[in-house]
Design a protein around this motif. Structure first.
Motif, short mmCIF file in Angstrom:
data_model
loop_
_atom_site.label_atom_id
_atom_site.label_comp_id
_atom_site.label_asym_id
_atom_site.label_seq_id
_atom_site.Cartn_x
_atom_site.Cartn_y
_atom_site.Cartn_z
N LEU A 243 27.76 94.58 11.09
CA LEU A 243 27.05 93.91 12.18
C LEU A 243 25.62 93.55 11.76
CD1 LEU A 243 28.24 96.10 15.21
CD2 LEU A 243 29.00 93.78 14.61
N LYS A 244 25.01 94.43 10.94
CA LYS A 244 23.68 94.13 10.41
C LYS A 244 23.72 92.84 9.58
CE LYS A 244 19.50 94.82 8.60
NZ LYS A 244 18.28 94.58 9.38
N LEU A 245 24.83 92.62 8.87
CA LEU A 245 24.98 91.41 8.07
C LEU A 245 25.41 90.21 8.92
CD1 LEU A 245 26.74 92.92 4.91
CD2 LEU A 245 24.32 92.35 5.20
N ARG A 246 25.51 90.44 10.24
CA ARG A 246 25.83 89.39 11.22
C ARG A 246 27.22 88.78 11.04
NH1 ARG A 246 22.32 87.72 14.95
NH2 ARG A 246 20.19 88.55 14.82
N PHE A 247 28.17 89.63 10.65
CA PHE A 247 29.56 89.18 10.64
C PHE A 247 30.04 89.08 12.08
CE2 PHE A 247 30.40 91.23 6.26
CZ PHE A 247 30.00 90.07 5.62
N SER A 248 30.78 88.02 12.39
CA SER A 248 31.35 87.87 13.73
C SER A 248 32.53 88.83 13.89
CB SER A 248 31.83 86.44 13.94
OG SER A 248 32.91 86.16 13.07
N SER A 249 32.99 89.01 15.13
CA SER A 249 34.15 89.90 15.38
C SER A 249 35.37 89.40 14.63
CB SER A 249 34.44 89.97 16.88
OG SER A 249 33.36 90.55 17.56
N LYS A 250 35.56 88.08 14.62
CA LYS A 250 36.72 87.51 13.91
C LYS A 250 36.63 87.79 12.40
CE LYS A 250 39.26 83.19 13.16
NZ LYS A 250 39.47 83.51 11.75
N GLU A 251 35.42 87.64 11.82
CA GLU A 251 35.25 87.89 10.39
C GLU A 251 35.52 89.35 10.06
OE1 GLU A 251 31.90 84.62 8.98
OE2 GLU A 251 31.25 86.39 10.12
N ILE A 252 35.00 90.25 10.89
CA ILE A 252 35.22 91.68 10.64
C ILE A 252 36.71 91.99 10.71
CG2 ILE A 252 34.79 94.01 11.51
CD1 ILE A 252 32.06 93.03 12.48
N ALA A 253 37.40 91.40 11.70
CA ALA A 253 38.85 91.62 11.84
C ALA A 253 39.59 91.13 10.60
CB ALA A 253 39.36 90.91 13.09
N ASP A 254 39.21 89.94 10.12
CA ASP A 254 39.88 89.37 8.94
C ASP A 254 39.64 90.22 7.70
OD1 ASP A 254 40.83 87.32 10.48
OD2 ASP A 254 39.27 85.88 9.87
N TYR A 255 38.39 90.68 7.50
CA TYR A 255 38.03 91.40 6.27
C TYR A 255 38.57 92.83 6.27
CZ TYR A 255 34.69 87.53 5.84
OH TYR A 255 34.11 86.29 5.77
N THR A 256 38.71 93.44 7.47
CA THR A 256 39.16 94.84 7.52
C THR A 256 40.63 94.96 7.94
OG1 THR A 256 38.33 95.02 9.79
CG2 THR A 256 36.85 95.70 8.01
N PHE A 257 41.28 93.80 8.13
CA PHE A 257 42.73 93.75 8.42
C PHE A 257 43.08 94.48 9.72
CE2 PHE A 257 42.10 93.97 3.77
CZ PHE A 257 42.44 92.67 3.45
N VAL A 258 42.29 94.23 10.78
CA VAL A 258 42.58 94.80 12.11
C VAL A 258 42.62 93.67 13.12
CG1 VAL A 258 41.53 97.03 11.55
CG2 VAL A 258 40.14 95.24 12.63
N GLN A 259 43.08 93.99 14.33
CA GLN A 259 43.14 93.00 15.40
C GLN A 259 41.73 92.71 15.93
OE1 GLN A 259 45.91 91.40 16.52
NE2 GLN A 259 47.06 92.44 14.88
#
Length: 476
Positions: free
Chosen positions: A428-444
Motif C-alpha cells: 500500500l505504501k508503494l500505492r498498488f491498487s487492490s486489483k494489482e495486489i490481488a494479481d501479484y499475490t494470487f488472491v481474490q
C-alpha cells in the motif's frame, strides 16, 4: 722565443677553456638539490623535503650563491602550489624572484618562469601561465646546455601544450605535447599525449599512447606521482572504451598511490574519486557512484586542517632555521620579519578565501549529490517494486532497507503485526491498487478489500482518512 710564446699561448688557452671549479661546484649544487627535492616531493615526504631545502639554503648562503638560494625558494613555492597552499607559494616566488632578478644564469630564470607558469595554471589564469611559459623559453635559449636544461625543455613543451589546450588552441597544443614526448619519451609525456586525444574524443589514438606509457612505467624508474597519473589516465581511457573492469582496476591503483602522496599533491585525490563516481554511474551502480561522489565532495569541501597545520609548522621551522643562521646577511633580516608576519597572517587570509570558494562549490556539489541520491533511490524503488510484482519472498527485506523508518513506525502503532500484514502495508505504501495486489499475490479482489478493512482496525486508521495518504505520510 717564438716556440716559447706559442707554448705559453696554448697554456693560457687551456686554462681559459678549463671549467671554473667554483662553477662546477654550483652545477653540482643545483643537480643534487633538484634531484633530491624532486624525489622527496614526488614521494609525499614533506617534512624531509623542507629539511633538505633548509640545509641547501644554508650551504648556498655560505657559498654566496644567490641562484642556489633562489632554487631553494622555488622548491618551497612549487611544493606549496602542488598542495594548494597558494598564498605561501606566492610568498616564496617573491623570495626566489629577488634572488634571481640580477642573475646572469639563464637556466635559473627559465626554471623560475616555468614554475611560475604552473602556479598561474593552478589558479586557472591561462594567459598569465602562457606569458610565463614564453619567458621560460626565452631564457632557456640563452642557457648553457647541461643535464638540467635537457630535463627542463620537454616539460616546457608539455606545460605549453596544457595551457594552449585550455585556451582551445588544439592544433598547436598537440604539436607541443608531441615535441615534449619526442624529447623525453617517458610514461608521463606519453600520458599527456593520450590525455589530449581523450579530451578530443579520439580513444583509438589515445590507446596507442596509453600502451606506450604503460611500457615506459615498467621499463623506466617512474615516480609515484607519475605512476598515479598513468593509472588515472588508463582509468579514463578504459571508461571511454566501455571496459569498466580495467577502468576500475586502474583507478583503484591510482587511488592507492594518491593516498600515499596526498600531502604534496593533494589536488589529485579528488579527481580520482570523481573518475570512480563517473565510472560507477556509467555502470548503473548507484550505491558506489554515490559513495565516491560523496568522497569527492568531502575532499572539495574540507580545508584539510591537519595537512595545512603540518605544512605550516614545517614551513615555520624553515623560517626559524633561516633566522637563527649566523652566516646570513644582515640585510635579509627585514625579509625574515616579513616572512614571520606572513606566517601569522597568510593562514587567516587563505582560510577566508577557501571558505568563500568552498561555499560556491558546496552548492554545486549539493545539487549533484541530491540528484545522485534521487537516482539511487529511484533505482532501489524500481528493484523493490519488481520484487513485489513477482511476489518474491525477499520483497519485505529489501523494502525495510529502502524504508527502515516505515516498518518501525508501524510496529510502534501495533507491535503484534505479522510479516504478512507488514508486507501488505508495504504494498500500500508503494500505492498498488487492490486489483494489482490481488494479481501479484494470487488472491481474490474481495480478499484484498477485507485485508484493507482489517489493517484499518489494527492501525486505528479513521474511516474518513484515505489509507494511501496515511501510509504516504507515515514517518519514515
Amino acid at each position: 722565443m717564438i716556440t716559447y710564446a706559442i707554448c705559453m699561448g696554448l697554456f693560457f688557452s687551456i686554462l681559459a677553456c678549463s671549467p671554473d671549479p667554483y662553477d662546477k661546484e654550483k652545477e653540482n649544487f643545483d643537480v643534487s638539490l633538484l634531484t633530491q627535492s624532486a624525489d622527496l616531493q614526488l614521494s609525499g615526504e614533506y617534512e624531509a623535503f623542507v629539511r633538505l631545502n633548509i640545509s641547501f639554503l644554508k650551504k648556498a648562503a655560505k657559498m654566496n650563491y644567490k641562484e642556489g638560494k633562489g632554487l631553494c625558494y622555488l622548491n618551497m613555492a612549487g611544493v606549496n602550489v602542488s598542495a594548494g597552499n597558494y598564498e605561501k607559494a606566492r610568498y616564496f616566488f617573491g623570495k626566489a624572484e629577488k634572488d634571481l632578478e640580477n642573475s646572469e644564469q639563464a637556466y635559473h630564470k627559465a626554471a623560475f618562469y616555468n614554475d611560475y607558469s604552473l602556479y598561474y595554471s593552478h589558479l586557472k589564469l591561462n594567459d598569465k601561465a602562457l606569458e610565463c611559459n614564453s619567458k621560460a623559453f626565452q631564457y632557456y635559449k640563452q642557457a648553457k646546455k647541461t643535464e638540467l636544461t635537457q630535463k627542463l625543455l620537454p616539460r616546457l613543451y608539455v606545460n605549453k601544450g596544457i595551457y594552449e589546450a585550455w585556451k582551445g588552441w588544439m592544433g598547436t597544443s598537440l604539436k607541443c605535447f608531441k615535441k615534449g614526448n619526442e624529447l623525453e619519451n617517458s610514461a608521463y609525456t606519453n600520458c599527456m599525449v593520450a590525455q589530449y586525444y581523450l579530451f578530443n574524443h579520439k580513444p583509438d589514438s589515445a590507446g596507442m599512447y596509453i600502451a606506450k606509457a604503460d611500457e615506459k612505467m615498467i621499463s623506466q624508474k617512474t615516480t609515484d606521482v607519475e605512476s598515479l597519473w598513468v593509472y588515472y589516465t588508463m582509468g579514463y581511457y578504459y571508461n571511454e572504451v566501455d571496459n569498466s573492469e580495467e577502468a576500475e582496476k586502474a583507478l583503484k591503483k591510482a587511488l592507492e598511490i594518491n593516498i600515499k602522496t596526498r600531502r604534496t599533491y593533494s589536488s589529485h585525490i579528488k579527481e580520482v574519486y570523481k573518475a570512480l563516481a563517473e565510472l560507477y554511474k556509467k555502470k548503473n551502480d548507484g550505491g558506489k557512484a554515490y559513495f565516491y561522489l560523496k568522497k569527492y565532495m568531502e575532499e572539495e569541501r574540507k580545508s584539510d586542517a591537519a595537512r595545512f597545520a603540518t605544512m605550516n609548522k614545517a614551513t615555520e621551522d624553515f623560517i626559524s632555521e633561516v633566522k637563527q643562521e649566523s652566516d646570513w646577511h644582515k640585510n635579509d633580516l627585514p625579509l625574515f620579519i616579513a616572512l614571520s608576519i606572513t606566517v601569522l597572517t597568510v593562514s587567516g587570509v587563505y582560510v577566508r578565501k577557501m571558505i568563500n570558494g568552498l561555499k560556491q562549490k558546496k552548492n554545486t556539489l549539493k545539487e549533484q549529490t541530491n540528484a545522485l541520491k534521487n537516482r539511487v533511490h529511484t533505482k532501489q524503488l524500481e528493484e523493490v517494486t519488481e520484487l513485489a510484482k513477482r511476489n518474491d519472498s525477499s520483497f519485505l527485506l529489501k523494502f525495510k532497507e529502502l524504508y527502515p523508518g516505515f516498518i518501525k513506525a508501524l510496529l510502534e502503532i501495533n507491535p503484534d503485526l505479522e510479516n504478512s500484514e507488514l508486507t501488505f502495508c508495504a504494498m500500500l505504501k508503494l500505492r498498488f491498487s487492490s486489483k494489482e495486489i490481488a494479481d501479484y499475490t494470487f488472491v481474490q479482489h474481495r480478499s484484498v478489500q477485507q485485508k484493507k478493512y482489517r489493517i484499518r482496525k489494527r492501525l486505528n486508521i479513521p474511516g474518513e482518512t484515505d489509507i494511501y495518504d496515511f501510509f504516504e505520510n507515515l514517518t519514515e
